[in-house]
Each structure stands twice: as structure tokens, then as C-alpha cells.
Design an enzyme around this catalytic site. Sequence first.
Site, mmCIF file in Angstrom:
data_model
loop_
_atom_site.group_PDB
_atom_site.id
_atom_site.type_symbol
_atom_site.label_atom_id
_atom_site.label_comp_id
_atom_site.label_asym_id
_atom_site.label_seq_id
_atom_site.Cartn_x
_atom_site.Cartn_y
_atom_site.Cartn_z
ATOM 1 N N ASP A 10 41.135 42.366 44.975
ATOM 2 C CA ASP A 10 42.258 42.815 44.081
ATOM 3 C C ASP A 10 41.650 43.874 43.925
ATOM 4 O OD1 ASP A 10 44.758 43.189 42.805
ATOM 5 O OD2 ASP A 10 43.466 41.751 41.177
ATOM 6 N N GLU A 71 44.310 44.858 48.345
ATOM 7 C CA GLU A 71 45.752 45.228 47.463
ATOM 8 C C GLU A 71 45.911 46.635 48.306
ATOM 9 O OE1 GLU A 71 47.946 43.152 44.642
ATOM 10 O OE2 GLU A 71 46.800 44.810 43.159
ATOM 11 N N ASP A 144 42.624 38.419 38.182
ATOM 12 C CA ASP A 144 42.086 38.705 39.833
ATOM 13 C C ASP A 144 41.739 38.452 40.737
ATOM 14 O OD1 ASP A 144 42.423 41.864 37.798
ATOM 15 O OD2 ASP A 144 41.254 40.423 36.711
#
Length: 176
Positions: A10, A71, A144
Site C-alpha cells: 500500500d 495499489e 496501511d
Amino acid sequence: MRQRRVLGVDPGLTRCGVGVVEGVPGRPCTMVDYTVIGSDPDADLADRLLHLDRNLAELIAKHQPESVAVERVFSQHNVRTVMGTAQAAAVAVLAAARAGLPVRTYTPSEVKAAVTGSGQADKKQVTTMVTRLLRLDAPPRPADAADALALAICHIWRGGTRDRLSEAIRTAKGRQ
């Protein structure tokens, strides 16, 4: 079907979530590890990116994933935030490529849909489902880290199928 190990990222410059998960499509996964790589917002950009790169390289070497899920950066209102996230994502893709690992990117809504059933889920719902899916005693913190674990789960469940389909197509073309 054999287990696959995936490192999920992430991306973020200040906080970059990293999660490692093992599993097979359609079955519960197992959490291997998770962490957040932090950097000082006041530090030089080049130093922050290098710090992220070194830490990701160490985690890839330590956990030996078969692939990396990152991501995909999407447009936000804050251009500065988007730039930092895009730079961190690029470092993650580069670290994986340097290790010879395949990389797949996923939008936030793809990840949310994979782990919660809804592409509109909020962070709390994602964290709750990651905790359940990985059978953890406590939610991974900060968010996160939970998001990185969700990316890895998404890749195992969705990307594994895509990878096998792509390989079958390559094999079929090679026989022609």
C-alpha cells in the site's frame, strides 16, 4: 493447487504498508508478516525514496514472495499526496522487478470488492474483513498494514487466476 506467497504494498511516502500472505484462490489465506515503512516528511525526497527501496528489497529477500501486488494510484484532490503515492508505488514496482518478480496493480475498489464484497467499503470494513479472513487475534495496525494485507489477499484470489490464464495462453501460442 499449491500455495502462493504474495507481498502486498500500500504505497505511501510517509507510511508505506507492506503485508505478506500465503494462500490459494478461494480458500482462507495465512498472514506471514506485515509492517509499515515510515519516512520523515521533512527529509530529502531522494533519501526517502532510497529508504523505501532498501526496506522493500530487504523484505522481498526475507520473505521470498512469488509475486508483488501494488495499489494502483488513483486521482485524488491533493496533487502533492498523489505525487508521493505514485513515487512510492514506482519504487515498489522497481524493487519487485529488480528481484525478477511479477507485479500486478489493483485499484482500491478492486481490493475492497475482493475482501469485502463491495468496492465502496471503507477502511474500517477492509480492516475487519482482513482480520477475519486471516483469522487474526487483533486487527493489523495501522490501516496501511491492513490495506497491504488486503492487496496480497486480492492478488491470491484474483491475480492467481489471471496469471494461470495468461500462462495457458502463452503456452497455447507457443504450440502453434
